[in-house]
Design a protein around this motif. Structure first.
Motif, PDB file in Angstrom:
ATOM      1  N   ASP A  16      26.758 131.252   6.879  1.00 42.62           N
ATOM      2  CA  ASP A  16      26.769 132.525   6.707  1.00 42.62           C
ATOM      3  C   ASP A  16      26.525 132.678   4.934  1.00 42.62           C
ATOM      4  O   ASP A  16      25.990 133.591   4.271  1.00 42.62           O
ATOM      5  N   ASP A  17      26.710 131.346   4.318  1.00 43.00           N
ATOM      6  CA  ASP A  17      26.304 131.074   2.946  1.00 43.00           C
ATOM      7  C   ASP A  17      24.921 130.800   2.731  1.00 43.00           C
ATOM      8  O   ASP A  17      24.226 129.913   3.517  1.00 43.00           O
ATOM      9  N   PRO A  18      24.326 130.980   1.492  1.00 44.73           N
ATOM     10  CA  PRO A  18      22.856 130.675   1.362  1.00 44.73           C
ATOM     11  C   PRO A  18      22.910 129.116   1.242  1.00 44.73           C
ATOM     12  O   PRO A  18      23.926 128.416   0.874  1.00 44.73           O
ATOM     13  N   TYR A  58      15.241 132.174   0.302  1.00 47.26           N
ATOM     14  CA  TYR A  58      16.181 131.811   1.318  1.00 47.26           C
ATOM     15  C   TYR A  58      15.664 131.948   2.655  1.00 47.26           C
ATOM     16  O   TYR A  58      15.895 131.467   3.709  1.00 47.26           O
ATOM     17  N   TYR A  66      21.078 137.130   2.675  1.00 43.22           N
ATOM     18  CA  TYR A  66      22.435 136.769   2.470  1.00 43.22           C
ATOM     19  C   TYR A  66      22.756 137.918   1.433  1.00 43.22           C
ATOM     20  O   TYR A  66      21.970 138.570   0.780  1.00 43.22           O
ATOM     21  N   ASP A  70      26.431 136.042  -3.185  1.00 43.55           N
ATOM     22  CA  ASP A  70      26.489 134.676  -3.001  1.00 43.55           C
ATOM     23  C   ASP A  70      25.495 133.806  -3.322  1.00 43.55           C
ATOM     24  O   ASP A  70      25.064 132.863  -3.063  1.00 43.55           O
ATOM     25  N   LYS A 158      24.411 137.423  10.951  1.00 41.94           N
ATOM     26  CA  LYS A 158      25.499 136.606  10.569  1.00 41.94           C
ATOM     27  C   LYS A 158      25.836 135.851  11.657  1.00 41.94           C
ATOM     28  O   LYS A 158      25.888 136.573  12.644  1.00 41.94           O
TER      29      LYS A 158
END
Length: 418
Positions: A16-18, A58, A66, A70, A158
């Motif tokens: 879920d994070d870049p 991204y 995202y 973040d 997500k």
């Protein structure tokens, strides 16, 4: 039952994070097409321009969007440098949700992707149902869901969205199997499966536990126990053939549920709903039935290899014993030849050369000498050599060993599993 964990917390966070880029990766990811750069320069504020390019980079890599909070600082600086700005001009607080939603649509349209909407969700649910029928591991289903969406040019949501869909799909398949079990399982088969979770009177372990392990020992007692286990499993498998056919688990499904039984403790299995537990037990019986067949074949090949090696050793030992006896007989024959043949020839020559004897006396004397000759040892040696040439001792060795093999498959002690 506890909630199924498909990803660890660290894996879910990483998803879920870049993405984290090194210098070369960042340079490649921010090598964006000119139309996207043109769109960025036309936006009103520097924060919007920088944020838009970071979203583009991204999405180029992960096909996901995202939260702006973040975004990584090096990526913000790289986007700002492309626009001739500084990273300090970007702030997540000045990048509202409505603005991000509008930019997402621009990026999706540019790359030819669709948002993860109702249709995409419906298609993914159908794909998960198909994968659930093939009993893939939940983690593998998750990875394939991501690949499925990217191949169909759909934005990846997500992890929480995908995980809930996978859990729901697996639960739906389980409910379907439980319903089938309820319809096709007879009372006798139900009692048979429930009995696997009891202990025999003379043992302190559950019947199911006694069937879990396969012995690789070639000791006669262990082989007899393995044959007894196979008889038990064969009987169980025959009585459960109708439920197995109705469940239509296939090889993958049988391995999936049987593997769960192998890994679980009995108290964990007993906590499951009745039909859920019986599905696992039925698959376990089928799996162990096939494994036991393979194990018995392996054991038989091992026993036969040992049998052949021992028979060869015994045969060689007998040949050595016979050879020693034959050498002794040959020495005896040589002595006999020296006395009864060559000695006889010498005596005959002495008679023929005697001057004081008439021809008639010489013939009589020679006849008397010939009557005294012995050839018993020589005849015995001929018989022994003839027997060795026929190699009958090899068949004697095989016959003796075969009797030991026969005992392995005759009366064996019952393990009294069921």
């Amino acid at each position: 039952m506890p909630r199924m964990q498909i990803l660890s917390s660290s894996e879910q966070g990483a998803f879920d994070d870049p993405p984290v880029f090194d210098f070369r990766e960042r340079k490649r990811c921010f090598d964006l097409p000119k139309p996207l750069l043109d769109i960025a320069t036309e936006l009103r504020s520097p924060a919007s321009q920088i944020g838009f390019l970071v979203m583009c980079a991204y999405f180029k890599v992960a096909k996901k969007f995202y939260n702006s909070r973040d975004f990584h600082s090096p990526d913000i600086e790289a986007a700002a440098k492309l626009l001739g700005l500084t990273g300090s001009e970007f702030s997540p607080a000045t990048y509202p949700k409505q603005t991000r939603a509008r930019y997402r649509k621009l990026i999706l349209d540019f790359y030819g992707f669709m948002p993860f909407g109702r249709k995409a969700r419906k298609d993914l649910i159908a794909e998960i149902a198909t994968m659930a029928r093939t009993y893939l591991k939940p983690r593998l289903i998750f990875d394939r869901c991501v690949d499925y969406l990217i191949q169909r040019r759909v934005q990846v949501p997500k992890s929480g969205v995908l995980l809930e869909l996978i859990r729901s799909g697996l639960q739906a398949r389980k409910v379907e199997l439980i319903a089938l079990m309820d319809v096709h399982l007879t009372d006798d088969a139900r009692a048979l499966l429930d009995e696997l979770f009891t202990t025999p009177d003379d043992q302190n372990r559950y019947r199911l536990t006694l069937l879990k392990k396969l012995s690789q020992s070639a000791r006669p007692t262990k082989i007899k126990e393995a044959i007894a286990d196979f008889g038990t499993l064969a009987d169980l498998h025959n009585q459960l053939s109708d439920p197995l056919s109705a469940l239509d688990l296939g090889a993958a499904g049988i391995r999936y549920f049987a593997g769960s039984v192998q890994r679980s403790r009995l108290f964990q299995l007993k906590q499951r709903a009745d039909n859920d537990r019986r599905i696992h037990a039925t698959a376990f019986v089928a799996h162990q039935f096939y494994r036991t067949q393979d194990n018995l074949i392996d054991l038989w090949l091992s026993v036969m290899a040992s049998f052949h090696a021992k028979a060869t050793r015994d045969h060689n030992d007998r040949l050595l014993e016979n050879r020693a006896a034959q050498q002794k007989q040959i020495k005896s024959v040589i002595n006999d030849l020296d006395t009864s043949v060559f000695g006889l020839l010498r005596d005959i020559r002495g008679v023929t050369e005697a001057d004081g004897m008439s021809d008639t006396q010489k013939v009589s004397t020679i006849q008397a000498l010939l009557d005294k000759s012995r050839s018993g040892a020589f005849e015995q040696l001929k018989d022994d050599l003839s027997a060795t040439a026929r190699d009958e001792c090899w068949f004697d060795v095989l016959e003796a060993g075969s009797l030991r093999l026969k005992k392995l498959t005759q009366s064996h002690p019952s393990r009294d599993h069921v």
